[in-house]
Every structure is written in C-alpha cells, then in structure tokens.
Design a protein around this motif. Structure first.
Motif, PDB file in Angstrom:
ATOM      1  N   ASP A  13     -56.093  29.615 -58.389  1.00  0.00           N
ATOM      2  CA  ASP A  13     -55.966  28.356 -57.646  1.00  0.00           C
ATOM      3  C   ASP A  13     -56.590  27.186 -58.403  1.00  0.00           C
ATOM      4  O   ASP A  13     -57.186  26.289 -57.802  1.00  0.00           O
ATOM      5  N   LYS A  14     -56.444  27.198 -59.707  1.00  0.00           N
ATOM      6  CA  LYS A  14     -57.076  26.195 -60.572  1.00  0.00           C
ATOM      7  C   LYS A  14     -56.695  24.767 -60.184  1.00  0.00           C
ATOM      8  O   LYS A  14     -57.549  23.901 -60.081  1.00  0.00           O
ATOM      9  N   HIS A  15     -55.402  24.507 -59.973  1.00  0.00           N
ATOM     10  CA  HIS A  15     -54.954  23.149 -59.624  1.00  0.00           C
ATOM     11  C   HIS A  15     -55.589  22.685 -58.302  1.00  0.00           C
ATOM     12  O   HIS A  15     -56.078  21.562 -58.198  1.00  0.00           O
ATOM     13  N   PHE A  16     -55.591  23.557 -57.317  1.00  0.00           N
ATOM     14  CA  PHE A  16     -56.194  23.251 -56.008  1.00  0.00           C
ATOM     15  C   PHE A  16     -57.669  22.901 -56.176  1.00  0.00           C
ATOM     16  O   PHE A  16     -58.137  21.863 -55.707  1.00  0.00           O
ATOM     17  N   PHE A  17     -58.404  23.757 -56.880  1.00  0.00           N
ATOM     18  CA  PHE A  17     -59.838  23.542 -57.072  1.00  0.00           C
ATOM     19  C   PHE A  17     -60.127  22.301 -57.909  1.00  0.00           C
ATOM     20  O   PHE A  17     -61.064  21.560 -57.623  1.00  0.00           O
ATOM     21  N   ASN A  18     -59.353  22.067 -58.956  1.00  0.00           N
ATOM     22  CA  ASN A  18     -59.590  20.907 -59.824  1.00  0.00           C
ATOM     23  C   ASN A  18     -59.408  19.582 -59.093  1.00  0.00           C
ATOM     24  O   ASN A  18     -59.968  18.575 -59.498  1.00  0.00           O
ATOM     25  N   HIS A  19     -58.652  19.590 -58.036  1.00  0.00           N
ATOM     26  CA  HIS A  19     -58.429  18.384 -57.233  1.00  0.00           C
ATOM     27  C   HIS A  19     -59.624  18.084 -56.317  1.00  0.00           C
ATOM     28  O   HIS A  19     -59.832  16.944 -55.915  1.00  0.00           O
ATOM     29  N   ILE A  20     -60.414  19.126 -56.012  1.00  0.00           N
ATOM     30  CA  ILE A  20     -61.453  18.998 -54.987  1.00  0.00           C
ATOM     31  C   ILE A  20     -62.871  19.146 -55.522  1.00  0.00           C
ATOM     32  O   ILE A  20     -63.758  18.365 -55.178  1.00  0.00           O
ATOM     33  N   PHE A  21     -63.111  20.171 -56.338  1.00  0.00           N
ATOM     34  CA  PHE A  21     -64.468  20.585 -56.678  1.00  0.00           C
ATOM     35  C   PHE A  21     -64.827  20.343 -58.140  1.00  0.00           C
ATOM     36  O   PHE A  21     -63.961  20.373 -59.010  1.00  0.00           O
ATOM     37  N   THR A  22     -66.137  20.168 -58.383  1.00  0.00           N
ATOM     38  CA  THR A  22     -66.646  20.082 -59.754  1.00  0.00           C
ATOM     39  C   THR A  22     -66.979  21.499 -60.240  1.00  0.00           C
ATOM     40  O   THR A  22     -67.059  22.439 -59.444  1.00  0.00           O
ATOM     41  N   GLU A  23     -67.200  21.628 -61.535  1.00  0.00           N
ATOM     42  CA  GLU A  23     -67.566  22.925 -62.105  1.00  0.00           C
ATOM     43  C   GLU A  23     -68.862  23.456 -61.497  1.00  0.00           C
ATOM     44  O   GLU A  23     -68.977  24.642 -61.194  1.00  0.00           O
ATOM     45  N   LYS A  24     -69.842  22.577 -61.311  1.00  0.00           N
ATOM     46  CA  LYS A  24     -71.122  22.999 -60.712  1.00  0.00           C
ATOM     47  C   LYS A  24     -70.917  23.541 -59.302  1.00  0.00           C
ATOM     48  O   LYS A  24     -71.535  24.534 -58.904  1.00  0.00           O
ATOM     49  N   GLU A  25     -70.060  22.879 -58.533  1.00  0.00           N
ATOM     50  CA  GLU A  25     -69.795  23.330 -57.167  1.00  0.00           C
ATOM     51  C   GLU A  25     -69.128  24.701 -57.165  1.00  0.00           C
ATOM     52  O   GLU A  25     -69.498  25.586 -56.381  1.00  0.00           O
ATOM     53  N   LEU A  26     -68.152  24.880 -58.050  1.00  0.00           N
ATOM     54  CA  LEU A  26     -67.460  26.170 -58.125  1.00  0.00           C
ATOM     55  C   LEU A  26     -68.405  27.277 -58.571  1.00  0.00           C
ATOM     56  O   LEU A  26     -68.374  28.383 -58.010  1.00  0.00           O
ATOM     57  N   GLU A  27     -69.254  26.992 -59.547  1.00  0.00           N
ATOM     58  CA  GLU A  27     -70.246  27.985 -59.993  1.00  0.00           C
ATOM     59  C   GLU A  27     -71.125  28.413 -58.825  1.00  0.00           C
ATOM     60  O   GLU A  27     -71.375  29.604 -58.631  1.00  0.00           O
ATOM     61  N   TYR A  28     -71.618  27.444 -58.081  1.00  0.00           N
ATOM     62  CA  TYR A  28     -72.480  27.743 -56.935  1.00  0.00           C
ATOM     63  C   TYR A  28     -71.746  28.597 -55.904  1.00  0.00           C
ATOM     64  O   TYR A  28     -72.241  29.639 -55.478  1.00  0.00           O
ATOM     65  N   CYS A  29     -70.573  28.155 -55.488  1.00  0.00           N
ATOM     66  CA  CYS A  29     -69.838  28.848 -54.424  1.00  0.00           C
ATOM     67  C   CYS A  29     -69.473  30.275 -54.815  1.00  0.00           C
ATOM     68  O   CYS A  29     -69.584  31.196 -54.003  1.00  0.00           O
ATOM     69  N   PHE A  30     -69.027  30.459 -56.056  1.00  0.00           N
ATOM     70  CA  PHE A  30     -68.609  31.791 -56.480  1.00  0.00           C
ATOM     71  C   PHE A  30     -69.773  32.684 -56.890  1.00  0.00           C
ATOM     72  O   PHE A  30     -69.576  33.852 -57.194  1.00  0.00           O
ATOM     73  N   SER A  31     -70.990  32.156 -56.826  1.00  0.00           N
ATOM     74  CA  SER A  31     -72.176  32.996 -57.037  1.00  0.00           C
ATOM     75  C   SER A  31     -72.632  33.615 -55.712  1.00  0.00           C
ATOM     76  O   SER A  31     -73.532  34.453 -55.699  1.00  0.00           O
ATOM     77  N   LYS A  32     -72.005  33.207 -54.630  1.00  0.00           N
ATOM     78  CA  LYS A  32     -72.376  33.674 -53.288  1.00  0.00           C
ATOM     79  C   LYS A  32     -71.495  34.854 -52.870  1.00  0.00           C
ATOM     80  O   LYS A  32     -70.381  35.024 -53.360  1.00  0.00           O
ATOM     81  N   GLY A  33     -71.990  35.635 -51.910  1.00  0.00           N
ATOM     82  CA  GLY A  33     -71.269  36.811 -51.442  1.00  0.00           C
ATOM     83  C   GLY A  33     -69.930  36.504 -50.791  1.00  0.00           C
ATOM     84  O   GLY A  33     -68.973  37.252 -50.950  1.00  0.00           O
ATOM     85  N   ILE A  34     -69.871  35.410 -50.052  1.00  0.00           N
ATOM     86  CA  ILE A  34     -68.621  34.993 -49.392  1.00  0.00           C
ATOM     87  C   ILE A  34     -68.331  33.555 -49.829  1.00  0.00           C
ATOM     88  O   ILE A  34     -68.700  32.594 -49.149  1.00  0.00           O
ATOM     89  N   PRO A  35     -67.682  33.388 -50.985  1.00  0.00           N
ATOM     90  CA  PRO A  35     -67.451  32.044 -51.529  1.00  0.00           C
ATOM     91  C   PRO A  35     -66.696  31.118 -50.575  1.00  0.00           C
ATOM     92  O   PRO A  35     -66.967  29.914 -50.556  1.00  0.00           O
ATOM     93  N   SER A  36     -65.790  31.655 -49.770  1.00  0.00           N
ATOM     94  CA  SER A  36     -64.971  30.809 -48.898  1.00  0.00           C
ATOM     95  C   SER A  36     -65.823  29.998 -47.927  1.00  0.00           C
ATOM     96  O   SER A  36     -65.496  28.848 -47.627  1.00  0.00           O
ATOM     97  N   GLN A  37     -66.935  30.549 -47.439  1.00  0.00           N
ATOM     98  CA  GLN A  37     -67.809  29.807 -46.532  1.00  0.00           C
ATOM     99  C   GLN A  37     -68.419  28.598 -47.231  1.00  0.00           C
ATOM    100  O   GLN A  37     -68.498  27.510 -46.658  1.00  0.00           O
ATOM    101  N   HIS A  38     -68.829  28.775 -48.462  1.00  0.00           N
ATOM    102  CA  HIS A  38     -69.489  27.706 -49.216  1.00  0.00           C
ATOM    103  C   HIS A  38     -68.480  26.670 -49.710  1.00  0.00           C
ATOM    104  O   HIS A  38     -68.768  25.475 -49.711  1.00  0.00           O
ATOM    105  N   LEU A  39     -67.293  27.129 -50.116  1.00  0.00           N
ATOM    106  CA  LEU A  39     -66.235  26.196 -50.507  1.00  0.00           C
ATOM    107  C   LEU A  39     -65.850  25.315 -49.322  1.00  0.00           C
ATOM    108  O   LEU A  39     -65.728  24.093 -49.454  1.00  0.00           O
ATOM    109  N   CYS A  40     -65.669  25.939 -48.179  1.00  0.00           N
ATOM    110  CA  CYS A  40     -65.262  25.199 -46.988  1.00  0.00           C
ATOM    111  C   CYS A  40     -66.338  24.209 -46.558  1.00  0.00           C
ATOM    112  O   CYS A  40     -66.035  23.061 -46.213  1.00  0.00           O
ATOM    113  N   ALA A  41     -67.601  24.620 -46.592  1.00  0.00           N
ATOM    114  CA  ALA A  41     -68.688  23.720 -46.205  1.00  0.00           C
ATOM    115  C   ALA A  41     -68.742  22.509 -47.131  1.00  0.00           C
ATOM    116  O   ALA A  41     -68.943  21.376 -46.687  1.00  0.00           O
ATOM    117  N   ARG A  42     -68.538  22.734 -48.428  1.00  0.00           N
ATOM    118  CA  ARG A  42     -68.543  21.618 -49.381  1.00  0.00           C
ATOM    119  C   ARG A  42     -67.335  20.705 -49.190  1.00  0.00           C
ATOM    120  O   ARG A  42     -67.440  19.495 -49.290  1.00  0.00           O
TER     121      ARG A  42
END
Length: 120
Positions: free
Chosen positions: A26-55
């Motif tokens: 989902d690179k295109h989707f993520f590149n429109h919304i999130f920074t690299e730092k945000e993606l690193e943080y969210c995908f370091s968590k057990g349930i990334p979808s919760q953190h992506l959605c909160a951001r």
C-alpha cells in the motif's frame, strides 16, 4: 480571562480501514498520508492498524482545527505525529512553525479518535 482563542478539531475512524495494509503493498496510500517516521513507529507496534488509524485521526483533527483559523493549505502529509520519550504524542507542521497543536489520541478495538487544540 485572557484574549486567547481556542480552535478545536476532532476525528473518529474505524480501525479496520487500516487493517492488513503494509508499506510494500500500500505504498501509494501510505505515501499520501504518513511520513517515514510515522510508518516506522506504527509498524513497530503489535497492531499497526490501531496506531495508523490514530495518527490519521490526529491529522484530520488538526486540519479541522486549522480550518477554524482559516488555514486551508495544510495536507495530511504536511502534519507529522510523533511521540516524546514518555510516549506523549505531539504534532509537527514544518510549514507552520508558529502554530502549536495539542493532540490527544485514543483507540478501542474498533475505533480510533483524536482531538486537536490550537490556542492563539
């Protein structure tokens, strides 16, 4: 009472909107919304979808608060949601260095919500 004005934005989203998404698929989707730092943080968590959605909610809430100030040239990717060492989230908007946004994030299993407050 002082002469400060308070500008508020709130957003709520279903976490399933981000469930199963990956940076590779989902690179295109993520590149429109999130920074690299945000993606690193969210995908370091057990349930990334919760953190992506909160951001995502934090970004939408911030945009709503900025609209109250008649600022409409800020987009999702312009807003970065980071965390202090103690875990408290904060907002960075490089193109608006004089605007300080206070943010509160929360999520349940199904929903994430954010409230943004600007005091000027």
């Amino acid at each position: 009472m002082n002469n400060d004005n308070i500008y508020i934005g709130t957003d709520i989203e279903e976490i399933d909107r981000f469930k199963g998404k990956t940076p590779e698929k989902d690179k295109h989707f993520f590149n429109h919304i999130f920074t690299e730092k945000e993606l690193e943080y969210c995908f370091s968590k057990g349930i990334p979808s919760q953190h992506l959605c909160a951001r995502f909610c934090a970004k939408e809430a911030t945009i709503k608060a900025l609209y109250s100030l008649n600022i409409s040239n800020v987009y999702l990717k312009d807003i970065e949601v980071l965390n202090k060492e103690n875990g408290v989230p904060y907002i960075v908007i490089e193109k608006l260095p004089n605007i300080e946004v206070k943010i509160s994030l929360s999520h349940s299993k199904k929903y994430a919500v954010a409230t943004a407050i600007i005091i000027k």
